[in-house]
Design a protein around this motif. Structure first.
Motif, PDB file in Angstrom:
ATOM      1  N   ASN A  10       0.817  -1.222   0.000  1.00  0.00           N
ATOM      2  CA  ASN A  10       0.000   0.000   0.000  1.00  0.00           C
ATOM      3  C   ASN A  10       0.849   1.270   0.000  1.00  0.00           C
ATOM      4  O   ASN A  10       0.358   2.341  -0.359  1.00  0.00           O
ATOM      5  N   GLN A  11       2.112   1.163   0.417  1.00  0.00           N
ATOM      6  CA  GLN A  11       3.034   2.298   0.405  1.00  0.00           C
ATOM      7  C   GLN A  11       3.947   2.263  -0.821  1.00  0.00           C
ATOM      8  O   GLN A  11       4.874   3.056  -0.933  1.00  0.00           O
ATOM      9  N   ASN A  12       3.711   1.317  -1.734  1.00  0.00           N
ATOM     10  CA  ASN A  12       4.570   1.107  -2.911  1.00  0.00           C
ATOM     11  C   ASN A  12       6.022   0.850  -2.513  1.00  0.00           C
ATOM     12  O   ASN A  12       6.955   1.311  -3.184  1.00  0.00           O
ATOM     13  N   LYS A  13       6.200   0.096  -1.435  1.00  0.00           N
ATOM     14  CA  LYS A  13       7.555  -0.209  -0.943  1.00  0.00           C
ATOM     15  C   LYS A  13       7.859  -1.704  -0.964  1.00  0.00           C
ATOM     16  O   LYS A  13       8.882  -2.121  -0.440  1.00  0.00           O
ATOM     17  N   TYR A  14       7.013  -2.506  -1.568  1.00  0.00           N
ATOM     18  CA  TYR A  14       7.182  -3.962  -1.552  1.00  0.00           C
ATOM     19  C   TYR A  14       7.784  -4.463  -2.856  1.00  0.00           C
ATOM     20  O   TYR A  14       7.393  -4.022  -3.943  1.00  0.00           O
ATOM     21  N   CYS A  15       8.716  -5.421  -2.729  1.00  0.00           N
ATOM     22  CA  CYS A  15       9.269  -6.103  -3.899  1.00  0.00           C
ATOM     23  C   CYS A  15       9.526  -7.565  -3.522  1.00  0.00           C
ATOM     24  O   CYS A  15      10.228  -7.840  -2.549  1.00  0.00           O
ATOM     25  N   GLY A  16       8.960  -8.492  -4.272  1.00  0.00           N
ATOM     26  CA  GLY A  16       9.226  -9.914  -4.065  1.00  0.00           C
ATOM     27  C   GLY A  16      10.256 -10.389  -5.058  1.00  0.00           C
ATOM     28  O   GLY A  16      10.229 -10.001  -6.228  1.00  0.00           O
ATOM     29  N   ILE A  17      11.190 -11.204  -4.560  1.00  0.00           N
ATOM     30  CA  ILE A  17      12.178 -11.809  -5.468  1.00  0.00           C
ATOM     31  C   ILE A  17      12.238 -13.315  -5.223  1.00  0.00           C
ATOM     32  O   ILE A  17      11.943 -13.789  -4.130  1.00  0.00           O
ATOM     33  N   ASN A  18      12.646 -14.028  -6.248  1.00  0.00           N
ATOM     34  CA  ASN A  18      12.786 -15.476  -6.166  1.00  0.00           C
ATOM     35  C   ASN A  18      13.948 -15.809  -5.230  1.00  0.00           C
ATOM     36  O   ASN A  18      15.092 -15.437  -5.496  1.00  0.00           O
ATOM     37  N   GLY A  19      13.645 -16.529  -4.142  1.00  0.00           N
ATOM     38  CA  GLY A  19      14.659 -16.894  -3.163  1.00  0.00           C
ATOM     39  C   GLY A  19      15.219 -18.291  -3.351  1.00  0.00           C
ATOM     40  O   GLY A  19      15.901 -18.811  -2.469  1.00  0.00           O
ATOM     41  N   VAL A  20      14.933 -18.916  -4.492  1.00  0.00           N
ATOM     42  CA  VAL A  20      15.414 -20.268  -4.772  1.00  0.00           C
ATOM     43  C   VAL A  20      16.570 -20.181  -5.761  1.00  0.00           C
ATOM     44  O   VAL A  20      16.534 -19.395  -6.702  1.00  0.00           O
ATOM     45  N   GLY A  21      17.586 -20.997  -5.507  1.00  0.00           N
ATOM     46  CA  GLY A  21      18.748 -21.032  -6.382  1.00  0.00           C
ATOM     47  C   GLY A  21      20.013 -20.929  -5.553  1.00  0.00           C
ATOM     48  O   GLY A  21      19.970 -20.906  -4.323  1.00  0.00           O
ATOM     49  N   ALA A  22      21.129 -20.869  -6.229  1.00  0.00           N
ATOM     50  CA  ALA A  22      22.404 -20.714  -5.533  1.00  0.00           C
ATOM     51  C   ALA A  22      22.402 -19.394  -4.758  1.00  0.00           C
ATOM     52  O   ALA A  22      21.758 -18.423  -5.173  1.00  0.00           O
ATOM     53  N   ILE A  23      23.113 -19.372  -3.645  1.00  0.00           N
ATOM     54  CA  ILE A  23      23.186 -18.172  -2.806  1.00  0.00           C
ATOM     55  C   ILE A  23      23.575 -16.962  -3.650  1.00  0.00           C
ATOM     56  O   ILE A  23      22.989 -15.884  -3.512  1.00  0.00           O
ATOM     57  N   GLU A  24      24.538 -17.135  -4.540  1.00  0.00           N
ATOM     58  CA  GLU A  24      25.024 -16.031  -5.360  1.00  0.00           C
ATOM     59  C   GLU A  24      23.944 -15.503  -6.307  1.00  0.00           C
ATOM     60  O   GLU A  24      23.882 -14.306  -6.582  1.00  0.00           O
ATOM     61  N   GLU A  25      23.107 -16.409  -6.818  1.00  0.00           N
ATOM     62  CA  GLU A  25      22.020 -15.993  -7.715  1.00  0.00           C
ATOM     63  C   GLU A  25      21.003 -15.132  -6.970  1.00  0.00           C
ATOM     64  O   GLU A  25      20.535 -14.116  -7.486  1.00  0.00           O
ATOM     65  N   VAL A  26      20.656 -15.555  -5.757  1.00  0.00           N
ATOM     66  CA  VAL A  26      19.696 -14.803  -4.948  1.00  0.00           C
ATOM     67  C   VAL A  26      20.304 -13.452  -4.580  1.00  0.00           C
ATOM     68  O   VAL A  26      19.633 -12.419  -4.644  1.00  0.00           O
ATOM     69  N   THR A  27      21.591 -13.456  -4.225  1.00  0.00           N
ATOM     70  CA  THR A  27      22.274 -12.203  -3.895  1.00  0.00           C
ATOM     71  C   THR A  27      22.214 -11.239  -5.067  1.00  0.00           C
ATOM     72  O   THR A  27      21.925 -10.047  -4.884  1.00  0.00           O
ATOM     73  N   LYS A  28      22.469 -11.730  -6.276  1.00  0.00           N
ATOM     74  CA  LYS A  28      22.425 -10.858  -7.458  1.00  0.00           C
ATOM     75  C   LYS A  28      21.042 -10.248  -7.631  1.00  0.00           C
ATOM     76  O   LYS A  28      20.909  -9.056  -7.926  1.00  0.00           O
ATOM     77  N   ARG A  29      19.990 -11.045  -7.424  1.00  0.00           N
ATOM     78  CA  ARG A  29      18.624 -10.519  -7.548  1.00  0.00           C
ATOM     79  C   ARG A  29      18.382  -9.404  -6.524  1.00  0.00           C
ATOM     80  O   ARG A  29      17.778  -8.376  -6.835  1.00  0.00           O
ATOM     81  N   LEU A  30      18.860  -9.626  -5.291  1.00  0.00           N
ATOM     82  CA  LEU A  30      18.725  -8.605  -4.241  1.00  0.00           C
ATOM     83  C   LEU A  30      19.477  -7.332  -4.613  1.00  0.00           C
ATOM     84  O   LEU A  30      18.947  -6.227  -4.481  1.00  0.00           O
ATOM     85  N   LEU A  31      20.718  -7.487  -5.038  1.00  0.00           N
ATOM     86  CA  LEU A  31      21.536  -6.330  -5.399  1.00  0.00           C
ATOM     87  C   LEU A  31      20.921  -5.552  -6.550  1.00  0.00           C
ATOM     88  O   LEU A  31      20.928  -4.327  -6.547  1.00  0.00           O
ATOM     89  N   ASP A  32      20.375  -6.266  -7.536  1.00  0.00           N
ATOM     90  CA  ASP A  32      19.723  -5.602  -8.665  1.00  0.00           C
ATOM     91  C   ASP A  32      18.589  -4.713  -8.172  1.00  0.00           C
ATOM     92  O   ASP A  32      18.430  -3.575  -8.647  1.00  0.00           O
ATOM     93  N   GLU A  33      17.798  -5.210  -7.221  1.00  0.00           N
ATOM     94  CA  GLU A  33      16.689  -4.424  -6.688  1.00  0.00           C
ATOM     95  C   GLU A  33      17.187  -3.226  -5.875  1.00  0.00           C
ATOM     96  O   GLU A  33      16.733  -2.104  -6.066  1.00  0.00           O
ATOM     97  N   ILE A  34      18.151  -3.448  -4.997  1.00  0.00           N
ATOM     98  CA  ILE A  34      18.625  -2.367  -4.145  1.00  0.00           C
ATOM     99  C   ILE A  34      19.329  -1.281  -4.962  1.00  0.00           C
ATOM    100  O   ILE A  34      19.197  -0.099  -4.664  1.00  0.00           O
ATOM    101  N   ASN A  35      20.036  -1.683  -5.998  1.00  0.00           N
ATOM    102  CA  ASN A  35      20.712  -0.690  -6.834  1.00  0.00           C
ATOM    103  C   ASN A  35      19.744   0.265  -7.516  1.00  0.00           C
ATOM    104  O   ASN A  35      20.122   1.371  -7.895  1.00  0.00           O
ATOM    105  N   THR A  36      18.471  -0.125  -7.650  1.00  0.00           N
ATOM    106  CA  THR A  36      17.479   0.783  -8.217  1.00  0.00           C
ATOM    107  C   THR A  36      17.068   1.866  -7.203  1.00  0.00           C
ATOM    108  O   THR A  36      16.445   2.850  -7.573  1.00  0.00           O
ATOM    109  N   LEU A  37      17.426   1.659  -5.936  1.00  0.00           N
ATOM    110  CA  LEU A  37      17.002   2.575  -4.870  1.00  0.00           C
ATOM    111  C   LEU A  37      18.040   3.633  -4.548  1.00  0.00           C
ATOM    112  O   LEU A  37      17.719   4.620  -3.865  1.00  0.00           O
ATOM    113  N   ILE A  38      19.276   3.422  -4.978  1.00  0.00           N
ATOM    114  CA  ILE A  38      20.350   4.341  -4.565  1.00  0.00           C
ATOM    115  C   ILE A  38      20.905   5.110  -5.762  1.00  0.00           C
ATOM    116  O   ILE A  38      20.616   4.852  -6.886  1.00  0.00           O
TER     117      ILE A  38
END
Length: 191
Positions: A163-191
């Protein structure tokens, strides 16, 4: 200030992924689970109380959690931001966190949810019980109760941040590095 709520069910990988985000962005990791475990290990009254709820797979009451978190935030007045891991778990906690951060002239930047199927969560938690010795992960009934509590009581927090337009879901399945990349991709859009 970059304030991330790292969200997801028990076993989704929040603690593991938090470590990468801490290093990359210089954030302070606030895990209510770690804070509870430290209090339990030290035998504090809060620790004993938290343990009684955790042993049953239940959530620690909001008032206890919020007061404990406030004390932790105050330890880091010059922080670049925080990763909230395992908090908020209810809409009441989300509102209390917003109020607390507003006092500090900041707010939640984004809730990022690690989305993982239930069977994968059960497998990860059983593995973690063996590798880390966490007793709360060893009993299949407690694991199921924790997942059920998440689905019934915690998952509704998602709509609070949507409701605050602050939510983002990402796929948490896969190698740790793959999930990390997905997280970093999202956070890099914020800074």
């Amino acid at each position: 200030m970059l304030n991330i709520v790292l969200f997801g069910p028990p076993g989704a990988g929040k603690g593991t992924q938090s470590q990468f985000l801490i290093e990359k962005f210089g954030l302070i990791h606030l895990s209510t689970g770690d804070i509870f475990r430290r209090n339990i290990k030290e035998g504090t009254e809060l620790g004993k109380l938290a343990q009684s709820y955790m042993n049953q797979g239940k959530l620690v009451p909001d008032e206890v959690t919020i007061n404990m978190l406030k004390a932790e935030l105050e330890k880091y007045p010059d922080s670049k931001g925080f990763i909230f891991d395992g908090f908020p778990r209810t809409q009441a906690q989300a509102k209390a966190l917003d109020a607390l951060l507003k006092e500090k002239n900041t707010s939640i930047t984004r809730m990022i949810a690690l989305e993982v199927p239930e069977e994968e969560l059960k497998r990860r938690l059983a593995d973690r019980a063996v590798t880390s010795g966490r007793l709360d992960d060893a009993d299949p009934e407690v694991i199921q109760k924790r997942i059920d509590v998440y689905m019934d009581e915690t998952l509704p927090v998602k709509s609070y941040y949507e409701n605050q337009n602050k939510y983002c879901g990402i796929n948490g399945v896969g190698a740790i590095e793959e999930v990390t990349k997905r997280l970093l991709d999202e956070i890099n859009t914020l800074i």
